[in-house]
Design a protein around this motif. Sequence first.
Motif, PDB file in Angstrom:
ATOM      1  N   THR A 262      -1.565  -3.819 -18.296  1.00 48.77           N
ATOM      2  CA  THR A 262      -0.775  -2.608 -18.455  1.00 48.77           C
ATOM      3  C   THR A 262       0.657  -2.889 -18.002  1.00 48.77           C
ATOM      4  N   ALA A 263       1.538  -1.946 -18.247  1.00 45.77           N
ATOM      5  CA  ALA A 263       2.932  -2.110 -17.843  1.00 45.77           C
ATOM      6  C   ALA A 263       3.084  -2.097 -16.329  1.00 45.77           C
ATOM      7  N   ALA A 264       2.088  -1.542 -15.625  1.00 48.07           N
ATOM      8  CA  ALA A 264       2.185  -1.426 -14.168  1.00 48.07           C
ATOM      9  C   ALA A 264       1.390  -2.484 -13.419  1.00 48.07           C
ATOM     10  N   GLY A 265       0.447  -3.150 -14.077  1.00 47.41           N
ATOM     11  CA  GLY A 265      -0.362  -4.156 -13.401  1.00 47.41           C
ATOM     12  C   GLY A 265      -1.548  -4.563 -14.254  1.00 47.41           C
ATOM     13  N   ASN A 266      -2.281  -5.588 -13.780  1.00 47.82           N
ATOM     14  CA  ASN A 266      -3.425  -6.120 -14.508  1.00 47.82           C
ATOM     15  C   ASN A 266      -4.719  -5.909 -13.738  1.00 47.82           C
ATOM     16  N   VAL A 267      -5.819  -5.766 -14.488  1.00 53.92           N
ATOM     17  CA  VAL A 267      -7.148  -5.574 -13.904  1.00 53.92           C
ATOM     18  C   VAL A 267      -8.061  -6.644 -14.465  1.00 53.92           C
TER      19      VAL A 267
ATOM     20  N   TYR B 297       2.967   6.095 -12.854  1.00 53.08           N
ATOM     21  CA  TYR B 297       1.646   6.331 -12.268  1.00 53.08           C
ATOM     22  C   TYR B 297       0.680   5.241 -12.730  1.00 53.08           C
ATOM     23  N   PHE B 298      -0.045   4.646 -11.763  1.00 60.69           N
ATOM     24  CA  PHE B 298      -1.017   3.591 -12.062  1.00 60.69           C
ATOM     25  C   PHE B 298      -2.201   3.760 -11.129  1.00 60.69           C
ATOM     26  N   GLU B 299      -3.401   3.820 -11.708  1.00 66.59           N
ATOM     27  CA  GLU B 299      -4.591   4.050 -10.903  1.00 66.59           C
ATOM     28  C   GLU B 299      -5.783   3.315 -11.497  1.00 66.59           C
ATOM     29  N   VAL B 300      -6.529   2.639 -10.637  1.00 73.04           N
ATOM     30  CA  VAL B 300      -7.748   1.937 -11.047  1.00 73.04           C
ATOM     31  C   VAL B 300      -8.875   2.352 -10.111  1.00 73.04           C
TER      32      VAL B 300
ATOM     33  N   SER C 116     -10.713  -6.716  -9.631  1.00 74.91           N
ATOM     34  CA  SER C 116      -9.512  -7.300  -9.038  1.00 74.91           C
ATOM     35  C   SER C 116      -8.284  -6.671  -9.701  1.00 74.91           C
ATOM     36  N   VAL C 117      -7.392  -6.129  -8.885  1.00 72.74           N
ATOM     37  CA  VAL C 117      -6.192  -5.456  -9.399  1.00 72.74           C
ATOM     38  C   VAL C 117      -4.952  -6.166  -8.870  1.00 72.74           C
ATOM     39  N   THR C 118      -4.038  -6.491  -9.771  1.00 70.57           N
ATOM     40  CA  THR C 118      -2.770  -7.114  -9.398  1.00 70.57           C
ATOM     41  C   THR C 118      -1.630  -6.287  -9.943  1.00 70.57           C
ATOM     42  N   SER C 119      -0.727  -5.863  -9.038  1.00 68.54           N
ATOM     43  CA  SER C 119       0.435  -5.081  -9.443  1.00 68.54           C
ATOM     44  C   SER C 119       1.611  -5.468  -8.560  1.00 68.54           C
ATOM     45  N   ASN C 120       2.623  -6.098  -9.186  1.00 66.63           N
ATOM     46  CA  ASN C 120       3.777  -6.616  -8.436  1.00 66.63           C
ATOM     47  C   ASN C 120       3.280  -7.548  -7.331  1.00 66.63           C
ATOM     48  N   GLN C 121       3.569  -7.226  -6.080  1.00 66.88           N
ATOM     49  CA  GLN C 121       3.156  -8.083  -4.966  1.00 66.88           C
ATOM     50  C   GLN C 121       1.806  -7.676  -4.390  1.00 66.88           C
ATOM     51  N   ASN C 122       1.165  -6.679  -4.972  1.00 63.29           N
ATOM     52  CA  ASN C 122      -0.101  -6.171  -4.447  1.00 63.29           C
ATOM     53  C   ASN C 122      -1.280  -6.754  -5.208  1.00 63.29           C
ATOM     54  N   LYS C 123      -2.292  -7.200  -4.467  1.00 61.60           N
ATOM     55  CA  LYS C 123      -3.518  -7.684  -5.074  1.00 61.60           C
ATOM     56  C   LYS C 123      -4.689  -7.244  -4.209  1.00 61.60           C
TER      57      LYS C 123
ATOM     58  N   PHE D 225      -7.449   2.244  -6.351  1.00 59.70           N
ATOM     59  CA  PHE D 225      -6.113   1.724  -6.058  1.00 59.70           C
ATOM     60  C   PHE D 225      -5.121   2.545  -6.870  1.00 59.70           C
ATOM     61  N   ARG D 226      -4.098   3.105  -6.167  1.00 61.98           N
ATOM     62  CA  ARG D 226      -3.155   4.000  -6.839  1.00 61.98           C
ATOM     63  C   ARG D 226      -1.718   3.681  -6.456  1.00 61.98           C
ATOM     64  N   ILE D 227      -0.831   3.699  -7.459  1.00 64.06           N
ATOM     65  CA  ILE D 227       0.609   3.536  -7.235  1.00 64.06           C
ATOM     66  C   ILE D 227       1.323   4.713  -7.886  1.00 64.06           C
ATOM     67  N   VAL D 228       2.141   5.415  -7.103  1.00 68.53           N
ATOM     68  CA  VAL D 228       2.924   6.552  -7.603  1.00 68.53           C
ATOM     69  C   VAL D 228       4.396   6.281  -7.318  1.00 68.53           C
ATOM     70  N   ASP D 229       5.212   6.291  -8.350  1.00 63.41           N
ATOM     71  CA  ASP D 229       6.648   6.017  -8.200  1.00 63.41           C
ATOM     72  C   ASP D 229       6.870   4.693  -7.461  1.00 63.41           C
ATOM     73  N   ASN D 230       6.109   3.672  -7.854  1.00 62.99           N
ATOM     74  CA  ASN D 230       6.243   2.308  -7.310  1.00 62.99           C
ATOM     75  C   ASN D 230       5.807   2.183  -5.857  1.00 62.99           C
ATOM     76  N   LYS D 231       5.080   3.169  -5.326  1.00 59.94           N
ATOM     77  CA  LYS D 231       4.593   3.114  -3.956  1.00 59.94           C
ATOM     78  C   LYS D 231       3.069   3.201  -3.947  1.00 59.94           C
ATOM     79  N   VAL D 232       2.445   2.320  -3.158  1.00 62.13           N
ATOM     80  CA  VAL D 232       0.995   2.341  -3.035  1.00 62.13           C
ATOM     81  C   VAL D 232       0.576   3.546  -2.195  1.00 62.13           C
ATOM     82  N   VAL D 233      -0.380   4.305  -2.731  1.00 67.60           N
ATOM     83  CA  VAL D 233      -0.854   5.518  -2.056  1.00 67.60           C
ATOM     84  C   VAL D 233      -2.320   5.338  -1.675  1.00 67.60           C
TER      85      VAL D 233
END
Length: 304
Positions: free
Chosen positions: A160-165, A180-183, A191-198, A207-215
């Motif tokens: 996806t544009a926000a990360g890979n699963v 918004y990105f949620e798995v 396994s979820v990879t998004s920017n520097q987060n894995k 795993f959720r990211i809202v406005d580029n912040k992990v929630v």
Amino acid sequence: MNKEQDILKWFEGEISTADIKKRYPNEDFSVLEKAGFYAKQIEAPKVDAQAALADFKTRSFKKDAPKVIPLQIKQFLRVAAILVVLLTSSYFLFFNNTKSVNTEIAETKTFNLPDESEVVLNAKSTLDYNKKTWKTERNLNLSGEAYFKVTKGQKFTVKTAAGNVQVLGTQFNVKQRANYFEVTCYEGSVSVTSNQNKVVLKPGETFRIVDNKVVAVANANENAPSWLQQESSFKNVPLWQVVNELENQYNISVSTKTINANALFSGSFTHNNLNIALQSVTIPLKLSYKINDNNVEFYNYEAK
């Protein structure tokens, strides 16, 4: 050798059919063979240059002379156009290996991938993959939201544009909307990879990211996402994301100009009744709404 160049040489007779099939044994040449056969039946008319010149010299150029219409050129161009269409269509059918599935507002689709993995695509979503390379690379591109039941096998990757699963065989839900990105994992591990987060998710974890912040999201005991049952559920999700899903499930445009669209919402709304859905979202937040055709406005009680 370059496959496209070999095919063009085959069309021109420089390479035999047996030779091209030997070079590319895994390719289906039936479509191109048909196009080549019909193309060879079309022959441009021959022009006798000497006769044409003699005729030209004997013509009268008075005003009442009949018009000269270059029929040969028009026929030639018509034949050339037909041949181009045949070749273009055959080339597209032969080399286009991308399978794409998309949904519109309030629409979901359930389908199987080549390995019998099952996908349910939520409203306003798009998914595509390469049919030719699927056996060796189970890669998909997703924009929107989808639920996957993956059969065991080689690595299965949703991009996806926000990360890979990535998984090997499991059940999970991926949601990628604007900002918004949620798995969520429902079975096995993901396994979820998004920017520097894995992270590696286990059943019930999200795993959720809202406005580029992990929630942080609390674990849940659910077997599948609620939208499979025609209901969208949320846990501490910004109101603007809830509004986005309302617009995806109903043919409406929601205005939140006079309220706090970042307020967190926990609850759900049905996909089968607009008024009940709007009440389910506004009442817990002490809001109200008004409808004007396909336009909906959210507002505070005291504002009206």
